[in-house]
Design a protein around this motif. Sequence first.
Motif, PDB file in Angstrom:
ATOM      1  N   SER C   7      42.159  32.427  40.174  1.00  0.00           N
ATOM      2  CA  SER C   7      40.898  33.027  40.569  1.00  0.00           C
ATOM      3  C   SER C   7      41.204  34.366  41.200  1.00  0.00           C
ATOM      4  O   SER C   7      42.284  34.601  41.701  1.00  0.00           O
ATOM      5  CB  SER C   7      40.149  32.128  41.529  1.00  0.00           C
ATOM      6  N   ARG C   8      40.248  35.241  41.160  1.00  0.00           N
ATOM      7  CA  ARG C   8      40.521  36.605  41.580  1.00  0.00           C
ATOM      8  C   ARG C   8      39.366  37.168  42.376  1.00  0.00           C
ATOM      9  O   ARG C   8      38.220  36.956  42.050  1.00  0.00           O
ATOM     10  CB  ARG C   8      40.709  37.463  40.330  1.00  0.00           C
ATOM     11  N   ALA C   9      39.710  37.874  43.411  1.00  0.00           N
ATOM     12  CA  ALA C   9      38.691  38.586  44.159  1.00  0.00           C
ATOM     13  C   ALA C   9      39.256  39.958  44.460  1.00  0.00           C
ATOM     14  O   ALA C   9      40.453  40.085  44.732  1.00  0.00           O
ATOM     15  CB  ALA C   9      38.377  37.856  45.452  1.00  0.00           C
ATOM     16  N   SER C  10      38.424  40.988  44.400  1.00  0.00           N
ATOM     17  CA  SER C  10      38.923  42.291  44.822  1.00  0.00           C
ATOM     18  C   SER C  10      37.893  42.986  45.691  1.00  0.00           C
ATOM     19  O   SER C  10      36.696  42.966  45.417  1.00  0.00           O
ATOM     20  CB  SER C  10      39.342  43.139  43.630  1.00  0.00           C
ATOM     21  N   LEU C  11      38.380  43.558  46.775  1.00  0.00           N
ATOM     22  CA  LEU C  11      37.535  44.173  47.785  1.00  0.00           C
ATOM     23  C   LEU C  11      37.908  45.646  47.904  1.00  0.00           C
ATOM     24  O   LEU C  11      39.096  45.970  48.008  1.00  0.00           O
ATOM     25  CB  LEU C  11      37.760  43.509  49.145  1.00  0.00           C
ATOM     26  N   THR C  12      36.925  46.520  47.891  1.00  0.00           N
ATOM     27  CA  THR C  12      37.146  47.942  48.169  1.00  0.00           C
ATOM     28  C   THR C  12      36.401  48.240  49.464  1.00  0.00           C
ATOM     29  O   THR C  12      35.181  48.048  49.530  1.00  0.00           O
ATOM     30  CB  THR C  12      36.606  48.816  47.021  1.00  0.00           C
ATOM     31  N   LEU C  13      37.129  48.672  50.470  1.00  0.00           N
ATOM     32  CA  LEU C  13      36.549  48.737  51.809  1.00  0.00           C
ATOM     33  C   LEU C  13      36.838  50.078  52.456  1.00  0.00           C
ATOM     34  O   LEU C  13      37.875  50.703  52.194  1.00  0.00           O
ATOM     35  CB  LEU C  13      37.155  47.629  52.687  1.00  0.00           C
ATOM     36  N   VAL C  22      37.294  41.845  57.746  1.00  0.00           N
ATOM     37  CA  VAL C  22      36.830  41.278  56.474  1.00  0.00           C
ATOM     38  C   VAL C  22      38.017  40.763  55.661  1.00  0.00           C
ATOM     39  O   VAL C  22      37.967  39.672  55.086  1.00  0.00           O
ATOM     40  CB  VAL C  22      36.007  42.321  55.677  1.00  0.00           C
ATOM     41  N   ALA C  26      38.566  36.941  54.512  1.00  0.00           N
ATOM     42  CA  ALA C  26      38.714  36.628  53.096  1.00  0.00           C
ATOM     43  C   ALA C  26      40.033  35.879  52.864  1.00  0.00           C
ATOM     44  O   ALA C  26      40.081  34.886  52.127  1.00  0.00           O
ATOM     45  CB  ALA C  26      38.668  37.911  52.264  1.00  0.00           C
ATOM     46  N   TYR C  30      40.405  32.162  51.119  1.00  0.00           N
ATOM     47  CA  TYR C  30      41.159  31.893  49.901  1.00  0.00           C
ATOM     48  C   TYR C  30      42.395  31.042  50.183  1.00  0.00           C
ATOM     49  O   TYR C  30      42.807  30.254  49.334  1.00  0.00           O
ATOM     50  CB  TYR C  30      41.489  33.192  49.160  1.00  0.00           C
ATOM     51  N   ARG C  67      39.543  54.843  50.949  1.00  0.00           N
ATOM     52  CA  ARG C  67      39.242  53.418  50.861  1.00  0.00           C
ATOM     53  C   ARG C  67      40.534  52.605  50.850  1.00  0.00           C
ATOM     54  O   ARG C  67      41.573  53.097  50.436  1.00  0.00           O
ATOM     55  CB  ARG C  67      38.482  53.117  49.557  1.00  0.00           C
TER      56      ARG C  67
END
Lengths: 115, 115, 140, 140
Positions: C7-13, C22, C26, C30, C67
């Motif tokens: 599974s994959r999540a990507s955050l640009t912050l 955050v 996260a 996970y 970012r």
Amino acid sequence: MSMKYTTRQVDGVTILDLSGRITLGDGSVTLRDAVKDVLTKGSKSILLNLENVDYIDSSGLGELVSAFTTVKNQGGELKLLHLTTKVHDLLQITKLYTVFDIKDDEASAIGSFAA
Amino acid sequence: MSMKYTTRQVDGVTILDLSGRITLGDGSVTLRDAVKDVLTKGSKSILLNLENVDYIDSSGLGELVSAFTTVKNQGGELKLLHLTTKVHDLLQITKLYTVFDIKDDEASAIGSFAA
Amino acid sequence: MAEGTTSRASLTLESTIASVNVVEEAALEYARAAGFSPDIASHLSMVAGEAAANAVIHGNKQDSAKRITATFEIAGPALKITIADQGAGLDPDTIPDPLAPENLLRSSGRGVFLMRAFMDEVNFRKLNPGTEITLVKRRT
Amino acid sequence: MAEGTTSRASLTLESTIASVNVVEEAALEYARAAGFSPDIASHLSMVAGEAAANAVIHGNKQDSAKRITATFEIAGPALKITIADQGAGLDPDTIPDPLAPENLLRSSGRGVFLMRAFMDEVNFRKLNPGTEITLVKRRT
Ligand SMILES: Nc1ncnc2c1ncn2[C@@H]1O[C@H](COP(=O)(O)OP(=O)(O)O)[C@@H](O)[C@H]1O
Ligand SMILES: Nc1ncnc2c1ncn2[C@@H]1O[C@H](COP(=O)(O)OP(=O)(O)O)[C@@H](O)[C@H]1O
């Protein structure tokens, strides 16, 4: 993170002292299982103490309603005790305040069950 | 979320009962201000009770070290009391365990200050 | 989560302390989803926060135009986290050893050390511009 | 954060409950960063979680090939949150009123109602495929 509870028996009423969050996932499942468990053990007068529940979402509200109707359909009563302001407000805006019998005082709450 | 503390005086020692997280941002700043405040009030024997601190990051470790050296440079002593396993392990792997005077018992910790 | 599931999540912050929090939250989610124990999940969260704090502070220097990105990948028995920034980059070989006697009383410099202590793999990669750090923890 | 400051974060997340929690935590962080009171920040977090749960459950139906995206933008006195999914879409006019007597005892159907109760703006936009929901809360 999620919900915890302990169970007490007072004068034929089963009191569930809930704490934590009743939300999508764990919290809602825990509440459902807890109420089922009480019903299985034969008790039909259930008081949910929400004093230490500081967070409920729409899933949690749904679980409270389900618990209410499940107990009612089995001829029992489920009442709520000690709402926090936050939970009170949530029940008010969703009009669930009119559905539940909500109590402020434990002793009189216990006395109010049909027995 | 972040750190809180209360202050007690016992036999010339100022005990800070910390709770919460000592981390980047709020937690670290609160610790720094708390120790500064104690020094300003003239007390130089400081015992940090970490019993209820369950989370420290590298910034928090840095603040503990800073507090230690600040107090020492002013001719005082700063000691640690009641580490949780987690914080104990963190001090061990960073070798800060050898820097701090770490106590398990409040009474003997108080007795150990030079006064 | 079943073995082999990816599974994959990507955050640009943005480059703020709120973003560090955050990333910590996260990582905690996970890590739990990947089946790590609460203690290890807590370490994973802390270490991801260290990497994010470095990206925000040392990398992007809290520049509001820059970012950071964070990715989380659960692959089989491992959680892989990457944190990237758009800063000047770093040479990991020049990071001072925080256990050396002359560094023991420094008020900073323990972040990368903690990453190495708690993770199975810590890799730095030079971006153009910036730094990407990869953190891997395997369930044992 | 000063008036007029704009900051942006965007999250691409898999269709799981863990992702709903990540959106809740992120909303809480950015609500705090935007200067909202703890009570309002808690409502913002809950409502963002409702939108994310809908995207994961009703929109993407927890399909592991589909992603949800969440963006957070602090612009002047407002926090703007968008949540998008890749599902079949919805017609907001067909959502039953949870306050209607016949719906009062339903065990679901209060999410969008709570969004509207707590936010200043709630807008739905059709994507191709999917739904984007925009939630805006202003500091007063
Ligand atoms: N993303 C980064 N970009 C540039 N420099 C970095 C980055 N991460 C770490 N560094 C450098 O490595 C040093 C050590 O980092 P670290 O061990 O985390 O300790 P600290 O952040 O407390 O200084 C930093 O002081 C900084 O000079
Ligand atoms: N992102 C979405 N994609 C498709 N349908 C949706 C979406 N969000 C909401 N819906 C529809 O709107 C209904 C009402 O949503 P909501 O008020 O949140 O209540 P609940 O999720 O408890 O059913 C849902 O039951 C679903 O049919």
